[in-house]
Design a protein around this motif. Structure first.
Motif, PDB file in Angstrom:
ATOM      1  N   PHE A 142       0.864  -1.360   0.098  1.00  0.00           N
ATOM      2  CA  PHE A 142       0.012   0.113  -0.052  1.00  0.00           C
ATOM      3  C   PHE A 142       1.008   1.374   0.052  1.00  0.00           C
ATOM      4  CE2 PHE A 142      -4.018  -1.645   2.342  1.00  0.00           C
ATOM      5  CZ  PHE A 142      -4.174  -2.559   1.105  1.00  0.00           C
ATOM      6  N   SER A 143       0.643   2.346  -0.743  1.00  0.00           N
ATOM      7  CA  SER A 143       0.954   3.806  -0.547  1.00  0.00           C
ATOM      8  C   SER A 143      -0.281   4.474   0.275  1.00  0.00           C
ATOM      9  CB  SER A 143       1.403   4.514  -1.869  1.00  0.00           C
ATOM     10  OG  SER A 143       2.566   3.335  -2.305  1.00  0.00           O
ATOM     11  N   ILE A 144      -0.044   5.142   1.177  1.00  0.00           N
ATOM     12  CA  ILE A 144      -1.030   5.736   1.954  1.00  0.00           C
ATOM     13  C   ILE A 144      -1.074   7.150   1.342  1.00  0.00           C
ATOM     14  CG2 ILE A 144      -2.005   6.587   4.196  1.00  0.00           C
ATOM     15  CD1 ILE A 144      -1.606   3.342   3.726  1.00  0.00           C
ATOM     16  N   LYS A 145      -2.318   7.385   0.980  1.00  0.00           N
ATOM     17  CA  LYS A 145      -2.680   8.827   0.145  1.00  0.00           C
ATOM     18  C   LYS A 145      -3.810   9.287   0.930  1.00  0.00           C
ATOM     19  CE  LYS A 145      -3.453  10.927  -4.170  1.00  0.00           C
ATOM     20  NZ  LYS A 145      -3.628  10.607  -5.622  1.00  0.00           N
ATOM     21  N   ASP A 146      -3.269  10.828   1.358  1.00  0.00           N
ATOM     22  CA  ASP A 146      -4.342  11.491   2.110  1.00  0.00           C
ATOM     23  C   ASP A 146      -4.255  12.940   1.768  1.00  0.00           C
ATOM     24  OD1 ASP A 146      -6.020  12.540   4.101  1.00  0.00           O
ATOM     25  OD2 ASP A 146      -4.960  11.708   5.914  1.00  0.00           O
ATOM     26  N   PRO A 147      -5.159  13.340   0.821  1.00  0.00           N
ATOM     27  CA  PRO A 147      -5.035  14.747   0.429  1.00  0.00           C
ATOM     28  C   PRO A 147      -5.314  15.759   1.378  1.00  0.00           C
ATOM     29  CG  PRO A 147      -5.723  13.257  -1.457  1.00  0.00           C
ATOM     30  CD  PRO A 147      -5.932  12.533  -0.195  1.00  0.00           C
ATOM     31  N   GLY A 148      -6.246  15.343   2.119  1.00  0.00           N
ATOM     32  CA  GLY A 148      -6.744  16.067   3.464  1.00  0.00           C
ATOM     33  C   GLY A 148      -5.840  16.572   4.463  1.00  0.00           C
ATOM     34  N   HIS A 149      -4.808  15.669   4.525  1.00  0.00           N
ATOM     35  CA  HIS A 149      -3.672  15.788   5.354  1.00  0.00           C
ATOM     36  C   HIS A 149      -2.432  15.749   4.947  1.00  0.00           C
ATOM     37  CE1 HIS A 149      -7.343  14.706   7.628  1.00  0.00           C
ATOM     38  NE2 HIS A 149      -6.970  15.701   8.525  1.00  0.00           N
ATOM     39  N   ALA A 150      -2.280  16.190   3.657  1.00  0.00           N
ATOM     40  CA  ALA A 150      -0.896  15.942   2.863  1.00  0.00           C
ATOM     41  C   ALA A 150      -0.219  17.483   3.162  1.00  0.00           C
ATOM     42  CB  ALA A 150      -1.046  15.708   1.515  1.00  0.00           C
ATOM     43  N   LEU A 151       1.072  17.348   2.893  1.00  0.00           N
ATOM     44  CA  LEU A 151       1.974  18.475   2.771  1.00  0.00           C
ATOM     45  C   LEU A 151       2.447  18.565   1.169  1.00  0.00           C
ATOM     46  CD1 LEU A 151       4.047  18.162   5.964  1.00  0.00           C
ATOM     47  CD2 LEU A 151       1.968  19.547   5.446  1.00  0.00           C
ATOM     48  N   THR A 152       2.163  17.729   0.469  1.00  0.00           N
ATOM     49  CA  THR A 152       2.557  17.634  -1.044  1.00  0.00           C
ATOM     50  C   THR A 152       1.387  17.623  -1.877  1.00  0.00           C
ATOM     51  OG1 THR A 152       3.076  15.344  -0.920  1.00  0.00           O
ATOM     52  CG2 THR A 152       4.982  16.960  -0.491  1.00  0.00           C
ATOM     53  N   PRO A 153       1.295  18.303  -3.082  1.00  0.00           N
ATOM     54  CA  PRO A 153       0.197  18.075  -4.055  1.00  0.00           C
ATOM     55  C   PRO A 153      -0.185  16.651  -4.374  1.00  0.00           C
ATOM     56  CG  PRO A 153       1.787  19.821  -4.852  1.00  0.00           C
ATOM     57  CD  PRO A 153       2.482  19.079  -3.738  1.00  0.00           C
ATOM     58  N   ASP A 154       0.701  15.722  -4.411  1.00  0.00           N
ATOM     59  CA  ASP A 154       0.263  14.373  -4.684  1.00  0.00           C
ATOM     60  C   ASP A 154      -0.421  13.706  -3.881  1.00  0.00           C
ATOM     61  OD1 ASP A 154       2.445  13.663  -2.973  1.00  0.00           O
ATOM     62  OD2 ASP A 154       3.703  12.781  -4.591  1.00  0.00           O
ATOM     63  N   GLY A 155      -0.405  14.070  -2.427  1.00  0.00           N
ATOM     64  CA  GLY A 155      -0.907  13.700  -1.090  1.00  0.00           C
ATOM     65  C   GLY A 155      -0.393  12.318  -0.656  1.00  0.00           C
ATOM     66  N   TYR A 156       0.930  12.156  -0.968  1.00  0.00           N
ATOM     67  CA  TYR A 156       1.647  10.926  -0.336  1.00  0.00           C
ATOM     68  C   TYR A 156       2.615  11.706   0.685  1.00  0.00           C
ATOM     69  CZ  TYR A 156       0.029   8.204  -4.338  1.00  0.00           C
ATOM     70  OH  TYR A 156      -0.715   7.424  -5.049  1.00  0.00           O
ATOM     71  N   THR A 157       3.088  12.796   1.055  1.00  0.00           N
ATOM     72  CA  THR A 157       3.524  12.942   2.369  1.00  0.00           C
ATOM     73  C   THR A 157       2.339  13.659   3.071  1.00  0.00           C
ATOM     74  OG1 THR A 157       5.391  13.755   1.088  1.00  0.00           O
ATOM     75  CG2 THR A 157       5.534  14.567   3.103  1.00  0.00           C
ATOM     76  N   ILE A 158       2.234  12.784   4.111  1.00  0.00           N
ATOM     77  CA  ILE A 158       1.043  12.955   4.954  1.00  0.00           C
ATOM     78  C   ILE A 158       1.391  13.416   6.424  1.00  0.00           C
ATOM     79  CG2 ILE A 158      -0.267  11.508   3.586  1.00  0.00           C
ATOM     80  CD1 ILE A 158       0.005   9.191   5.667  1.00  0.00           C
ATOM     81  N   LEU A 159       0.457  13.845   7.182  1.00  0.00           N
ATOM     82  CA  LEU A 159       0.582  14.197   8.474  1.00  0.00           C
ATOM     83  C   LEU A 159       0.077  12.932   9.289  1.00  0.00           C
ATOM     84  CD1 LEU A 159      -0.523  18.053   8.693  1.00  0.00           C
ATOM     85  CD2 LEU A 159       1.847  16.836   9.031  1.00  0.00           C
TER      86      LEU A 159
END
Length: 291
Positions: A175-192
């Protein structure tokens, strides 16, 4: 600046620190200090000479481990560890090892089979049976790089299972965890990540800021047989698995460019498993970038 070293002495014990050890430098410029970290260096050096030998930390080798920078090593050195390296295939885990670290391996550990009698897994089991401490850093790319039946099987016994998905092409990926609502990068993969609201992890992480950044993280699921106990943790026999950091609710798992799973509670990203019988601890982080 007239001195090039500082010596700490207590009785017959002594420790020497270079002047540069008291400052932080950038990787590109090792002559101009960026910040002062003297209090930390003084504390570590004092503890070393008062307590005698500093505890040893060993990083495993020969599994394709690579370090993009040395922040993790600096953090461990600041915590008072002597840093060493270990080829567990050729050598036993030393008796002075207080912490063993595997960082982003690209090849599996060895175990006994019909061809070879060498077993790194067996050495790891013996080390942990005597109260060892083991840290593993993985990411969405780590276990997807090949077959890790031995290492993943060992972590499974400690309640830690990396989430996988097999696509229509038959290829299994993490899995690659994606969370646009709590992300620091546009792609959503660098998350809080967040601290759990209950369980032992909430108490352990009480002094940590509410927001922690993890990049390219994979998900961690409970292994079979681990069930919730009265404290809100997961337990199987003498082993208790604790969630330390999770994704926010609503995060998604992506594989091959599409969403394959979604959580309303959050994926585990950092876990700690304690064994009350042996005193061993296994700490797993689902993001190499976290280091």
């Amino acid at each position: 600046t007239s001195a090039d070293a500082v010596v700490f002495a207590y009785g017959e014990e002594f420790s020497t620190c270079a002047l540069e050890d008291f400052f932080v430098f950038s990787a590109a410029d090792t002559t101009t200090p960026l910040a002062y970290c003297g209090e930390k260096r003084f504390a570590v050096a004092m503890k070393t000479v008062v307590d005698g030998d500093a505890p040893a930390c060993y990083f495993t080798l020969n599994h394709g481990e690579s370090f993009p920078d040395y922040s993790l090593m600096f953090a461990l050195a600041d915590a008072g560890y002597r840093i060493n390296y270990l080829d567990a295939l050729s050598f036993d885990i030393p008796e002075d090892c207080k912490l063993l670290v595997t960082f982003n391996p690209t090849r599996d550990f060895t175990d006994e089979d019909g061809v070879s009698g060498y077993s790194e897994v067996k050495k790891l089991e013996n080390y942990m049976a005597n109260g060892g401490a083991y840290m593993v850093f993985a990411s969405a790319d780590t276990f997807a790089a090949g077959s890790f039946d031995n290492l993943e099987g060992y972590l499974d016994a400690w309640g830690v299972r990396s989430d996988h998905h097999t696509g229509e092409d038959g290829i299994e990926q993490c899995f690659s965890i994606k969370d646009p609502g709590h992300a620091l990068t546009p792609d959503g993969y660098t998350i809080l990540a967040k601290i759990p609201e209950d369980g032992s992890g909430a108490a352990i992480m009480a002094d940590i800021p509410d927001t922690v950044r993890l990049g390219n993280a994979t998900g961690i699921s409970p292994a079979e047989g681990f069930t919730a106990n009265a404290d809100g943790d997961l337990q199987k026999d003498s082993r208790t698995r604790i969630s330390l950091l999770t994704s926010f609710p609503g995060a998604e798992a992506w594989v091959g460019g599409r969403a394959v799973d979604r959580t309303e509670t959050g994926y585990d990203l950092v876990t700690l498993t304690r064994d009350t019988a042996s005193g061993g601890h296994v700490w797993v982080c689902a993001s190499v970038d976290f280091a």
